[in-house]
Design an enzyme around this catalytic site. Structure first.
Site, PDB file in Angstrom:
ATOM      1  N   GLY A   1       0.883  -1.162   0.146  1.00 41.49           N
ATOM      2  CA  GLY A   1      -0.105   0.003   0.060  1.00 41.49           C
ATOM      3  C   GLY A   1       0.862   1.298   0.058  1.00 41.49           C
ATOM      4  O   GLY A   1       0.736   2.280  -0.535  1.00 41.49           O
ATOM      5  N   HIS A   2       1.948   1.192   1.114  1.00 42.58           N
ATOM      6  CA  HIS A   2       2.742   2.635   0.898  1.00 42.58           C
ATOM      7  C   HIS A   2       3.392   2.509  -0.699  1.00 42.58           C
ATOM      8  O   HIS A   2       3.643   3.522  -0.798  1.00 42.58           O
ATOM      9  CB  HIS A   2       4.098   2.035   1.940  1.00 42.58           C
ATOM     10  CG  HIS A   2       3.756   2.204   3.492  1.00 42.58           C
ATOM     11  ND1 HIS A   2       3.555   1.024   4.062  1.00 42.58           N
ATOM     12  CD2 HIS A   2       3.057   3.097   4.143  1.00 42.58           C
ATOM     13  CE1 HIS A   2       3.361   1.435   5.373  1.00 42.58           C
ATOM     14  NE2 HIS A   2       2.762   2.668   5.315  1.00 42.58           N
TER      15      HIS A   2
ATOM     16  N   GLN B   1      -0.156  11.338  17.600  1.00 40.99           N
ATOM     17  CA  GLN B   1      -1.482  10.744  17.088  1.00 40.99           C
ATOM     18  C   GLN B   1      -1.603   9.496  17.940  1.00 40.99           C
ATOM     19  O   GLN B   1      -2.711   8.864  17.464  1.00 40.99           O
ATOM     20  CB  GLN B   1      -1.245  10.455  15.533  1.00 40.99           C
ATOM     21  CG  GLN B   1      -0.397   9.691  15.083  1.00 40.99           C
ATOM     22  CD  GLN B   1      -0.152   9.691  13.615  1.00 40.99           C
ATOM     23  OE1 GLN B   1       0.396  10.567  12.942  1.00 40.99           O
ATOM     24  NE2 GLN B   1      -0.875   8.393  12.886  1.00 40.99           N
TER      25      GLN B   1
ATOM     26  N   ASP C   1      -7.283   4.799   5.124  1.00 43.65           N
ATOM     27  CA  ASP C   1      -7.834   6.032   6.038  1.00 43.65           C
ATOM     28  C   ASP C   1      -8.581   6.976   5.510  1.00 43.65           C
ATOM     29  O   ASP C   1      -7.956   8.244   5.065  1.00 43.65           O
ATOM     30  CB  ASP C   1      -6.508   6.417   6.479  1.00 43.65           C
ATOM     31  CG  ASP C   1      -5.567   5.290   7.372  1.00 43.65           C
ATOM     32  OD1 ASP C   1      -5.862   4.794   8.637  1.00 43.65           O
ATOM     33  OD2 ASP C   1      -4.595   4.952   6.689  1.00 43.65           O
TER      34      ASP C   1
ATOM     35  N   MET D   1      -4.178  -3.768   3.346  1.00 42.96           N
ATOM     36  CA  MET D   1      -2.804  -3.683   3.935  1.00 42.96           C
ATOM     37  C   MET D   1      -2.642  -2.698   5.002  1.00 42.96           C
ATOM     38  O   MET D   1      -3.330  -1.622   4.875  1.00 42.96           O
ATOM     39  CB  MET D   1      -1.842  -3.535   2.785  1.00 42.96           C
ATOM     40  CG  MET D   1      -1.903  -4.882   1.779  1.00 42.96           C
ATOM     41  SD  MET D   1      -0.521  -4.728   0.934  1.00 42.96           S
ATOM     42  CE  MET D   1      -0.486  -6.029  -0.259  1.00 42.96           C
ATOM     43  N   SER D   2      -1.979  -3.024   5.801  1.00 45.92           N
ATOM     44  CA  SER D   2      -1.761  -2.095   7.181  1.00 45.92           C
ATOM     45  C   SER D   2      -0.390  -2.613   7.785  1.00 45.92           C
ATOM     46  O   SER D   2      -0.438  -3.887   7.886  1.00 45.92           O
ATOM     47  CB  SER D   2      -2.856  -2.287   8.183  1.00 45.92           C
ATOM     48  OG  SER D   2      -2.566  -1.670   9.307  1.00 45.92           O
TER      49      SER D   2
ATOM     50  N   ARG E   1      -0.117  -2.590  10.603  1.00 49.92           N
ATOM     51  CA  ARG E   1      -0.505  -3.376  12.132  1.00 49.92           C
ATOM     52  C   ARG E   1      -0.951  -4.650  11.622  1.00 49.92           C
ATOM     53  O   ARG E   1      -1.147  -5.439  12.671  1.00 49.92           O
ATOM     54  CB  ARG E   1      -1.828  -2.360  12.719  1.00 49.92           C
ATOM     55  CG  ARG E   1      -1.374  -1.235  13.255  1.00 49.92           C
ATOM     56  CD  ARG E   1      -2.341  -0.541  14.142  1.00 49.92           C
ATOM     57  NE  ARG E   1      -2.002   0.472  14.783  1.00 49.92           N
ATOM     58  CZ  ARG E   1      -1.909   1.943  14.420  1.00 49.92           C
ATOM     59  NH1 ARG E   1      -2.400   2.274  13.537  1.00 49.92           N
ATOM     60  NH2 ARG E   1      -1.404   2.950  15.416  1.00 49.92           N
TER      61      ARG E   1
HETATM   62  O1  PAF Z   1      -1.229   7.257   7.577  1.00 45.04           O
HETATM   63  C1  PAF Z   1      -0.332   7.540   8.402  1.00 45.04           C
HETATM   64  O2  PAF Z   1       0.717   6.571   8.381  1.00 45.04           O
HETATM   65  C2  PAF Z   1       0.036   8.613   9.321  1.00 45.04           C
HETATM   66  O3  PAF Z   1      -1.144   9.001   9.892  1.00 45.04           O
HETATM   67  C3  PAF Z   1       0.865   9.777   8.664  1.00 45.04           C
HETATM   68  C4  PAF Z   1      -0.153  10.388   7.561  1.00 45.04           C
HETATM   69  C5  PAF Z   1       2.191   9.326   8.149  1.00 45.04           C
HETATM   70  C6  PAF Z   1       1.184  10.943   9.788  1.00 45.04           C
HETATM   71  O4  PAF Z   1       1.685  10.633  10.760  1.00 45.04           O
END
Ligand code: PAF
Length: 286
Positions: free
Chosen positions: A36-37, A61, A150, A184-185, A187
């Site tokens: 995903g990234h 966060q 997200d 995908m995550s 986590r």
């Molecule tokens: O989606 C994320 O991984 C985080 O919330 C982000 C946008 C990098 C901010 O820390």
């Protein structure tokens, strides 16, 4: 590929690129990359001359009871993957560079962050918009790229860009799923073998919700009941929320129409997973 650790060096690099008329795309991340990234990065590569990514596990966060310490990290592996995609710069600041002593300024998108995940993670979006505002000021991108998994984060960033007159283009990219449908995550790495099976509850329920709508049914409460019964049928699942709402303000709706959002947050074991579906759109599921 350059690795930059200080805000001053990052700002100087970006100033030079802008002076040279280069288009900068930026993908913010907390690292521990999955496909995903990498898809976000590939999109950045396509639309810009220079692709910058950040790797920073942002403490503001996370609530005190969340997984800041346990959050998976593997900087070397991330850099190898980023290099393969053709990333030009990895900005990886230390905590003190982002939040020095005396730090006290936050950016909060107020209404859009009340509902959905905001109810369960009260400080989360304030931390996300604050760190993103800071990263945007440091990296000075023309385009920023976020994922639609997200969904509420993407909406909050969009609102922030508009409200604070930030001259940045925002691109939202589709959810990337594993072959079995699991979104995908980073986590997902917390899940053991049994939990990974249970985690399919989310995508399974989205698929059934889609079929419900395609059959011509549109009662939101009935759809939520259906989704709930599917998720409850999997072991180790505990639902945080199932909501069907408008995408523009995340208020609940009674009748599903094209473009309504179904958003879910479910704990599988101790791992909190989210997923979503916009009715009428493609759902890339097996
Ligand atoms: O989606 C994320 O991984 C985080 O919330 C982000 C946008 C990098 C901010 O820390």
């Amino acid at each position: 590929m350059k690795i930059i650790r200080t805000t001053a060096e990052m700002q100087a690099f970006s100033n030079a690129q802008r002076e040279a008329q280069k288009h900068i795309a930026f993908v913010p991340t907390m690292g521990y990359f999955h496909d995903g990234h990498l898809e976000l990065m590939r999109a950045g590569k396509r639309c810009a001359d220079i692709l910058v990514i950040s790797i920073f596990v942002n403490p503001t966060q996370f609530s005190p009871n969340e997984d800041l310490q346990a959050y998976p990290r593997d900087f070397d592996r991330d850099c190898t993957l980023a290099q393969e995609v053709g990333v030009d710069v990895v900005f990886a600041p230390e905590n003190d560079a982002m939040y020095p002593n005396g730090f006290q300024t936050f950016v909060a998108v107020e209404k859009l962050t009340q509902n959905l995940c905001g109810r369960y993670r009260p400080q989360h979006f304030r931390g996300v918009t604050t760190v993103c505002a800071k990263l945007f000021n440091i990296i000075k991108p023309h385009t920023v790229i976020f994922g639609k998994k997200d969904y509420q984060q993407l909406a909050a960033i969009s609102r922030m860009l508009t409200d604070l007159n930030m001259d940045i283009e925002l691109v939202g990219m589709p959810i990337v799923r594993e072959a079995n449908g699991l979104a995908m995550s980073s986590r997902n790495t917390y899940l053991n073998a049994t939990e990974r099976k249970s985690a399919l509850a989310l995508s399974h329920s989205l698929r059934e919700a889609r079929s419900f709508f395609l059959r011509g049914e549109n009662n939101a409460q009935e759809c939520i009941m259906l989704v709930r019964s599917i998720i409850d049928g999997y072991s180790h699942t505990a639902i945080d929320y199932i909501q069907i709402c408008e995408t523009k303000n995340f208020t609940d709706i009674a009748t599903i129409t094209q473009g309504s959002l179904l958003a879910l947050a479910v704990k599988v074991g101790k791992t909190r997973l989210i997923d979503n579906y916009v009715f009428g759109e493609e759902l890339n599921l097996p």
